[in-house]
Scaffold this motif. Structure first.
Motif, PDB file in Angstrom:
ATOM      1  N   ILE A  86      -2.439  -2.802   5.806  1.00 33.50           N
ATOM      2  CA  ILE A  86      -1.048  -3.484   5.788  1.00 33.50           C
ATOM      3  C   ILE A  86      -0.274  -2.295   5.080  1.00 33.50           C
ATOM      4  O   ILE A  86      -0.162  -2.068   3.716  1.00 33.50           O
ATOM      5  CB  ILE A  86      -0.864  -4.503   4.838  1.00 33.50           C
ATOM      6  CG1 ILE A  86      -1.807  -5.772   5.272  1.00 33.50           C
ATOM      7  CG2 ILE A  86       0.438  -5.233   4.934  1.00 33.50           C
ATOM      8  CD1 ILE A  86      -2.062  -6.962   4.687  1.00 33.50           C
ATOM      9  N   GLY A  87       0.564  -1.424   5.883  1.00 30.45           N
ATOM     10  CA  GLY A  87       1.020  -0.484   5.477  1.00 30.45           C
ATOM     11  C   GLY A  87       2.801  -0.779   5.545  1.00 30.45           C
ATOM     12  O   GLY A  87       3.046  -2.100   5.777  1.00 30.45           O
ATOM     13  N   GLY A  88       3.479   0.321   4.929  1.00 29.87           N
ATOM     14  CA  GLY A  88       5.086  -0.148   4.655  1.00 29.87           C
ATOM     15  C   GLY A  88       5.817  -0.350   6.285  1.00 29.87           C
ATOM     16  O   GLY A  88       6.780  -0.952   6.023  1.00 29.87           O
ATOM     17  N   THR A  89       5.022  -0.040   7.248  1.00 27.86           N
ATOM     18  CA  THR A  89       6.032  -0.113   8.541  1.00 27.86           C
ATOM     19  C   THR A  89       4.988  -1.007   9.473  1.00 27.86           C
ATOM     20  O   THR A  89       5.501  -1.925  10.046  1.00 27.86           O
ATOM     21  CB  THR A  89       6.151   1.126   9.330  1.00 27.86           C
ATOM     22  OG1 THR A  89       6.858   2.029   8.196  1.00 27.86           O
ATOM     23  CG2 THR A  89       6.984   1.101  10.592  1.00 27.86           C
TER      24      THR A  89
ATOM     25  N   LEU B  62     -12.286 -10.156   1.134  1.00 25.10           N
ATOM     26  CA  LEU B  62     -12.570  -8.936   0.660  1.00 25.10           C
ATOM     27  C   LEU B  62     -11.190  -7.913   0.764  1.00 25.10           C
ATOM     28  O   LEU B  62     -10.384  -7.928   1.448  1.00 25.10           O
ATOM     29  CB  LEU B  62     -13.683  -8.213   1.214  1.00 25.10           C
ATOM     30  CG  LEU B  62     -14.827  -9.040   1.321  1.00 25.10           C
ATOM     31  CD1 LEU B  62     -16.089  -8.022   2.244  1.00 25.10           C
ATOM     32  CD2 LEU B  62     -15.484  -9.167   0.000  1.00 25.10           C
ATOM     33  N   LEU B  63     -11.111  -7.452  -0.544  1.00 26.79           N
ATOM     34  CA  LEU B  63      -9.901  -6.256  -0.924  1.00 26.79           C
ATOM     35  C   LEU B  63     -10.681  -4.903  -0.952  1.00 26.79           C
ATOM     36  O   LEU B  63     -11.636  -4.664  -1.850  1.00 26.79           O
ATOM     37  CB  LEU B  63      -9.459  -6.886  -1.935  1.00 26.79           C
ATOM     38  CG  LEU B  63      -8.360  -7.841  -1.984  1.00 26.79           C
ATOM     39  CD1 LEU B  63      -7.663  -8.077  -3.114  1.00 26.79           C
ATOM     40  CD2 LEU B  63      -7.461  -7.904  -0.766  1.00 26.79           C
ATOM     41  N   VAL B  64     -10.113  -4.038  -0.306  1.00 20.07           N
ATOM     42  CA  VAL B  64     -10.512  -2.399  -0.491  1.00 20.07           C
ATOM     43  C   VAL B  64     -10.068  -1.955  -1.825  1.00 20.07           C
ATOM     44  O   VAL B  64      -8.697  -2.296  -2.234  1.00 20.07           O
ATOM     45  CB  VAL B  64      -9.857  -1.791   0.725  1.00 20.07           C
ATOM     46  CG1 VAL B  64     -10.353  -0.234   0.611  1.00 20.07           C
ATOM     47  CG2 VAL B  64     -10.459  -2.359   2.207  1.00 20.07           C
TER      48      VAL B  64
ATOM     49  N   ALA C 212      -7.025  -3.819   3.328  1.00 23.44           N
ATOM     50  CA  ALA C 212      -6.442  -2.667   2.459  1.00 23.44           C
ATOM     51  C   ALA C 212      -4.930  -2.589   2.452  1.00 23.44           C
ATOM     52  O   ALA C 212      -4.269  -3.125   3.582  1.00 23.44           O
ATOM     53  CB  ALA C 212      -6.715  -1.347   3.015  1.00 23.44           C
ATOM     54  N   THR C 213      -4.136  -2.620   1.446  1.00 25.02           N
ATOM     55  CA  THR C 213      -2.671  -2.711   1.427  1.00 25.02           C
ATOM     56  C   THR C 213      -2.045  -1.853   0.489  1.00 25.02           C
ATOM     57  O   THR C 213      -2.656  -1.248  -0.535  1.00 25.02           O
ATOM     58  CB  THR C 213      -2.505  -4.350   0.926  1.00 25.02           C
ATOM     59  OG1 THR C 213      -0.841  -4.427   1.021  1.00 25.02           O
ATOM     60  CG2 THR C 213      -3.064  -4.738  -0.375  1.00 25.02           C
ATOM     61  N   THR C 214      -0.634  -1.591   0.914  1.00 22.83           N
ATOM     62  CA  THR C 214       0.168  -0.737  -0.033  1.00 22.83           C
ATOM     63  C   THR C 214       0.985  -1.608  -0.736  1.00 22.83           C
ATOM     64  O   THR C 214       2.145  -1.009  -1.367  1.00 22.83           O
ATOM     65  CB  THR C 214       0.868   0.300   0.884  1.00 22.83           C
ATOM     66  OG1 THR C 214       1.828  -0.523   1.646  1.00 22.83           O
ATOM     67  CG2 THR C 214      -0.009   1.377   1.559  1.00 22.83           C
ATOM     68  N   LEU C 215       0.946  -2.713  -0.767  1.00 20.85           N
ATOM     69  CA  LEU C 215       1.731  -3.746  -1.443  1.00 20.85           C
ATOM     70  C   LEU C 215       2.040  -3.431  -2.931  1.00 20.85           C
ATOM     71  O   LEU C 215       3.161  -3.576  -3.420  1.00 20.85           O
ATOM     72  CB  LEU C 215       1.255  -5.215  -1.266  1.00 20.85           C
ATOM     73  CG  LEU C 215       2.075  -6.539  -1.936  1.00 20.85           C
ATOM     74  CD1 LEU C 215       3.304  -6.627  -1.283  1.00 20.85           C
ATOM     75  CD2 LEU C 215       1.119  -7.644  -1.956  1.00 20.85           C
ATOM     76  N   GLY C 216       1.120  -3.181  -3.592  1.00 21.36           N
ATOM     77  CA  GLY C 216       1.120  -2.905  -5.123  1.00 21.36           C
ATOM     78  C   GLY C 216       1.687  -1.436  -5.081  1.00 21.36           C
ATOM     79  O   GLY C 216       2.594  -1.382  -5.987  1.00 21.36           O
ATOM     80  N   THR C 217       1.644  -0.730  -4.319  1.00 24.55           N
ATOM     81  CA  THR C 217       2.217   0.806  -4.452  1.00 24.55           C
ATOM     82  C   THR C 217       3.684   0.448  -4.248  1.00 24.55           C
ATOM     83  O   THR C 217       4.498   1.151  -4.926  1.00 24.55           O
ATOM     84  CB  THR C 217       1.708   1.839  -3.252  1.00 24.55           C
ATOM     85  OG1 THR C 217       0.302   1.792  -3.414  1.00 24.55           O
ATOM     86  CG2 THR C 217       2.161   3.114  -3.464  1.00 24.55           C
TER      87      THR C 217
ATOM     88  N   LEU D  88      -4.227   0.055  -5.352  1.00 22.88           N
ATOM     89  CA  LEU D  88      -3.264   0.884  -5.264  1.00 22.88           C
ATOM     90  C   LEU D  88      -3.609   2.220  -4.286  1.00 22.88           C
ATOM     91  O   LEU D  88      -4.956   2.598  -4.450  1.00 22.88           O
ATOM     92  CB  LEU D  88      -2.680   1.510  -6.511  1.00 22.88           C
ATOM     93  CG  LEU D  88      -1.676   0.653  -7.570  1.00 22.88           C
ATOM     94  CD1 LEU D  88      -1.672   1.176  -8.832  1.00 22.88           C
ATOM     95  CD2 LEU D  88      -0.459   0.331  -6.837  1.00 22.88           C
ATOM     96  N   HIS D  89      -3.063   2.540  -3.284  1.00 23.40           N
ATOM     97  CA  HIS D  89      -3.453   3.363  -2.249  1.00 23.40           C
ATOM     98  C   HIS D  89      -4.933   3.083  -1.533  1.00 23.40           C
ATOM     99  O   HIS D  89      -5.299   3.945  -1.079  1.00 23.40           O
ATOM    100  CB  HIS D  89      -3.487   4.891  -3.032  1.00 23.40           C
ATOM    101  CG  HIS D  89      -2.262   5.107  -3.849  1.00 23.40           C
ATOM    102  ND1 HIS D  89      -1.032   5.268  -3.381  1.00 23.40           N
ATOM    103  CD2 HIS D  89      -2.323   5.701  -5.097  1.00 23.40           C
ATOM    104  CE1 HIS D  89      -0.355   5.626  -4.099  1.00 23.40           C
ATOM    105  NE2 HIS D  89      -1.029   6.132  -5.228  1.00 23.40           N
ATOM    106  N   SER D  90      -5.254   1.911  -1.589  1.00 26.41           N
ATOM    107  CA  SER D  90      -6.734   1.504  -0.913  1.00 26.41           C
ATOM    108  C   SER D  90      -6.355   1.771   0.771  1.00 26.41           C
ATOM    109  O   SER D  90      -7.424   2.040   1.085  1.00 26.41           O
ATOM    110  CB  SER D  90      -6.602   0.027  -1.250  1.00 26.41           C
ATOM    111  OG  SER D  90      -5.626  -0.887  -0.725  1.00 26.41           O
ATOM    112  N   GLY D  91      -5.235   1.682   1.088  1.00 26.97           N
ATOM    113  CA  GLY D  91      -5.450   1.953   2.664  1.00 26.97           C
ATOM    114  C   GLY D  91      -5.794   3.302   2.851  1.00 26.97           C
ATOM    115  O   GLY D  91      -6.658   3.766   3.722  1.00 26.97           O
ATOM    116  N   PRO D  92      -4.858   4.360   2.451  1.00 22.51           N
ATOM    117  CA  PRO D  92      -5.325   5.852   2.759  1.00 22.51           C
ATOM    118  C   PRO D  92      -6.761   6.101   2.144  1.00 22.51           C
ATOM    119  O   PRO D  92      -7.301   6.916   2.960  1.00 22.51           O
ATOM    120  CB  PRO D  92      -4.408   6.454   1.663  1.00 22.51           C
ATOM    121  CG  PRO D  92      -3.234   5.846   1.679  1.00 22.51           C
ATOM    122  CD  PRO D  92      -3.781   4.269   1.704  1.00 22.51           C
ATOM    123  N   VAL D  93      -7.007   5.440   1.109  1.00 24.73           N
ATOM    124  CA  VAL D  93      -8.562   5.860   0.766  1.00 24.73           C
ATOM    125  C   VAL D  93      -9.702   5.430   1.451  1.00 24.73           C
ATOM    126  O   VAL D  93     -10.440   6.198   1.755  1.00 24.73           O
ATOM    127  CB  VAL D  93      -8.692   5.167  -0.960  1.00 24.73           C
ATOM    128  CG1 VAL D  93     -10.416   5.201  -1.001  1.00 24.73           C
ATOM    129  CG2 VAL D  93      -7.971   5.920  -1.892  1.00 24.73           C
TER     130      VAL D  93
END
Length: 713
Positions: free
Chosen positions: A8-11, A252-254, A67-72, A272-277
């Motif tokens: 789940i990204g910003g866009t 499950l959360l990345v 995986a999400t950038t929600l926290g970021t 935090l940053h789990s998507g790019p990781v």
């Protein structure tokens, strides 16, 4: 293997579905007000391709990984609860002072070097919400002053009266003895039961991180508390959505450590940053399975450009004290660098340098770039790409988002007026500046590790990676680019191949070689007891999540440094216990070898002493991974198919418009070679082959871009 992985990204919300031998990639705009809507949209597209019902799909898969950038994003936008802090008396200035040099954490290099002018970040916990309690333990965890329980009760009441919505507790040296932190939690539950106040989370610092260092441990716990509510409600909404659609297994959360865990075993800080990781993890698997060595990853999405390194053997680089936004924290996180340069990054006029500035602000998914025709008024990198002819207005995101070129022209009017140029020149300038920023980030990251760009393959992925990769590589001096399989959702693909994993660590100070006594470490029983304790913590984490003892694997890592240096390096030991001097010597020799490769053999200095500063145990369960074929460029090349169309495009290296051939999915047949300029649009993403580059299709839909070398080079 049947599983769903979501980034789940910003866009965009990217979805990757593994369905037996089929792999499906889909995208949908992220619905920030309710993340489940974007997830359902992307999943329904996958269901249509697989010809299965959503409920049938969710009931049949073994796992759903997010995986999400929600926290970021919540941290950047400062969207969170009022956090209060309880800390040992006398340490109430730990966070406001931030070690002095902390003022420069998270700033650009040129500003971080001038700390005298650096501005501290707006505090998450202002001084007015910090309270101290009377207690004290020494560095060994021995009680020097008992906890004053009445003082605790008074200070808790003060914080509650101040309206705090989350409380952080950090007692000095609690990682050695958490007794006082645990007692404070008991007192809080006695004084303010949930039936009275509802759920006010209390975060204990020793449960968030196991390292010493009061500032970084406190800041880690504060960020965890700040993100807790946003993550809790958003993730529970996602889990409830799964339940309503027939999925009855734990979500499950990345994690940013490169693993994942169930929701109830995940701290908000670890997301935090789990998507790019997850994308970097997939790059590591690709390096091992696809025989591609020395990779610099570039994940260009709609909001950001994320950079990571994979060196020989598929080795990922870790940060053990990373900077999150403007705060230094302490947790093992896969190393990455994030730049505010994506397809949705907003371009604006820079009057100081009479040019354009890219980002870091982003148009996001709502309203999105002006060309999305959803109300966006600001020019973005995607608007420039559309004006330059790179994007197909009728077939963007498989036709799900029709693009309005007229809106892009209107959005660029202010820049054109300020610089007295036309829209095409403005678009070329925007693309050039965006590519330059990303190239500078790649080069800076490689040079910082002692590497040269020409020795690395640029792995370009994300929705905009294959579109901008040639321009970035040209400016970075890279000659080989690989757009991997499933490139548009590669981070989600990485999430599908993660193991369930937990990391536990403990600060120590063990002289493996003491130069003063000229002796090797020999306290084997004490060392083995520490390792066994960390293994037991990881074991309990995984048993609680339903795994069997025999499925759990352990890896022992040591952070080590020389006596005269501050630089630390992490090594993994083959044996998880010590019993003789030869095993200590083997660890020292491994450190010497790894240190020399990373920093240079001339500064390897075991004669100055060798010290272990952290013992870390990685506990994991192997759940299988997405496999990659040999992705080398095929030796046998074939001619390109017939273009499906031609479109006028503009390039930096060409004067005026160039009639550029457009190819469809047929161009992904392994061995197809196309000389630039050209565009390949199979539907999921757009591959832009700029002048001077050659496109070569490889296995599994991977694509190579090879720089044409002039004869005089």
């Amino acid at each position: 293997m049947r599983r769903i992985a979501v980034d789940i990204g910003g866009t965009f919300t990217d979805c990757f579905v593994s369905w037996d031998s089929r792999f499906v990639q889909t995208k949908a705009l992220t619905s920030h007000h309710n993340l489940a809507l974007g997830f359902n949209d992307a999943l329904d597209q996958s269901c249509e391709i697989l010809n299965v019902d959503r409920r049938e799909l969710l009931q049949a898969v073994d796992s759903v990984r997010y995986a999400t950038t929600l926290g970021t994003n919540a941290l950047i936008e400062r969207r969170g609860p009022k956090v209060g802090l309880l800390i040992t008396s006398g340490f109430d200035s730990t966070i406001p002072i931030s070690r002095g040099r902390g003022y420069g954490d998270g700033l650009p290099d040129e500003k971080a070097r001038d700390l005298s002018r650096a501005r501290r970040p707006d505090p998450i916990v202002p001084i007015a919400r910090i309270r101290t309690v009377k207690q004290r333990m020494n560095y060994r965890g021995e009680v020097l002053m008992d906890l004053d329980e009445q003082d605790v009760r008074n200070k808790l009441k003060e914080l509650v009266d101040a309206g705090v919505q989350a409380i952080v507790v950090n007692m000095i040296n609690s990682v050695e003895n958490p007794e006082h932190e645990l007692r404070i939690q008991e007192i809080f539950e006695e004084e303010f039961p949930s039936s009275m106040l509802g759920a006010i989370p209390m975060v204990l610092s020793h449960q968030v991180v196991g390292r010493k260092g009061e500032y970084v441990r406190t800041s880690s716990a504060i960020i965890d508390a700040f993100l807790h509510s946003a993550m809790y409600f958003a993730m529970n909404a996602l889990e409830q959505n799964l339940r309503e659609n027939g999925y009855d297994r734990p979500m499950l959360l990345v994690h940013n450590s490169g693993g994942m865990a169930q929701l109830n075993s995940t701290d908000a800080l670890k997301t935090l940053h789990s998507g790019p990781v997850a994308g970097i993890h997939a790059a590591g698997q690709l390096a091992l399975q696809g025989d591609v060595q020395n990779i610099v990853c570039g994940d260009m999405g709609g909001t950001s450009f994320d950079i990571g390194l994979i060196t020989e053997g598929g080795t990922k680089h870790y940060d053990f004290s990373p900077v999150v936004d403007r705060w230094r924290v302490t947790l093992p996180m896969v190393h990455l660098v994030t730049l505010g340069a994506g397809g949705g990054s907003i371009a604006s006029y820079d009057p100081i340098f009479d040019t354009v500035r890219i980002g870091p602000e982003s148009a996001g998914s709502d309203p999105g770039p002006a060309c999305y025709d959803r109300g966006g008024m600001n020019p973005t990198v995607s608007d420039a790409d559309l004006i330059l002819g790179y994007l197909d207005p009728e077939n963007y995101a498989k036709g799900a988002i029709p693009l309005n070129k007229r809106r892009s022209y209107q959005a660029l009017e202010d820049i054109c007026d300020e610089m007295d140029i036309d829209e095409v020149d403005a678009a070329l300038l925007i693309k050039s500046m965006a590519d330059s920023e990303m190239a500078a980030g790649l080069v800076r990251e490689l040079n910082g590790g002692g590497y040269q760009a020409c020795d690395f393959v640029f792995l370009a992925y994300g929705g905009n990676g294959p579109l901008h990769c040639c321009g970035i590589a040209d400016k970075a001096g890279i000659r080989r680019i690989l757009a991997p399989p499933y490139s548009s959702v590669f981070s989600a693909c990485g999430g599908a191949g993660l193991d369930q994993m937990h990391i536990h660590e403990k600060n120590v100070s063990l002289g493996f070689y003491n130069k003063h006594t000229r002796s090797l470490y020999n306290q084997y029983d004490a060392f083995n007891a520490l390792v066994a304790d960390l293994e037991e913590k990881g074991r309990q984490d995984l048993l609680r999540q339903g795994f069997k003892d025999e499925d759990i694997q352990y890896v022992l890592e040591l952070d080590m440094r020389y006596g005269i240096q501050k630089m630390e390096i992490s090594i993994a030991l083959d044996n998880r216990r010590l019993s003789k001097p030869g095993e200590v010597l083997a660890a020292i020799e491994q450190m010497n070898d790894d240190f020399g490769k990373r920093y240079g053999k001339e500064i390897v200095s075991p004669e100055s002493g060798v010290w272990v500063t952290t013992i870390r145990v990685v506990s994991r369960v192997d759940l299988g991974t997405v496999t990659f074929d040999d992705l080398a460029p095929p030796a046998q090349r074939i001619a390109p198919p017939t273009p499906v169309a031609h479109r006028e495009c503009h390039f930096q290296a060409a004067d005026g418009a160039v009639a550029t051939p457009i190819y469809g999915i047929e161009a992904l047949q392994p061995g197809v070679q196309i000389d630039g300029p050209a565009i390949v649009n199979p539907g999921e993403t757009t591959y832009l082959v700029e002048p001077g580059w050659t496109y070569v299709a490889a296995a599994q839909g991977a694509v190579w871009f090879l720089r044409n070398t002039p004869s005089d080079e």
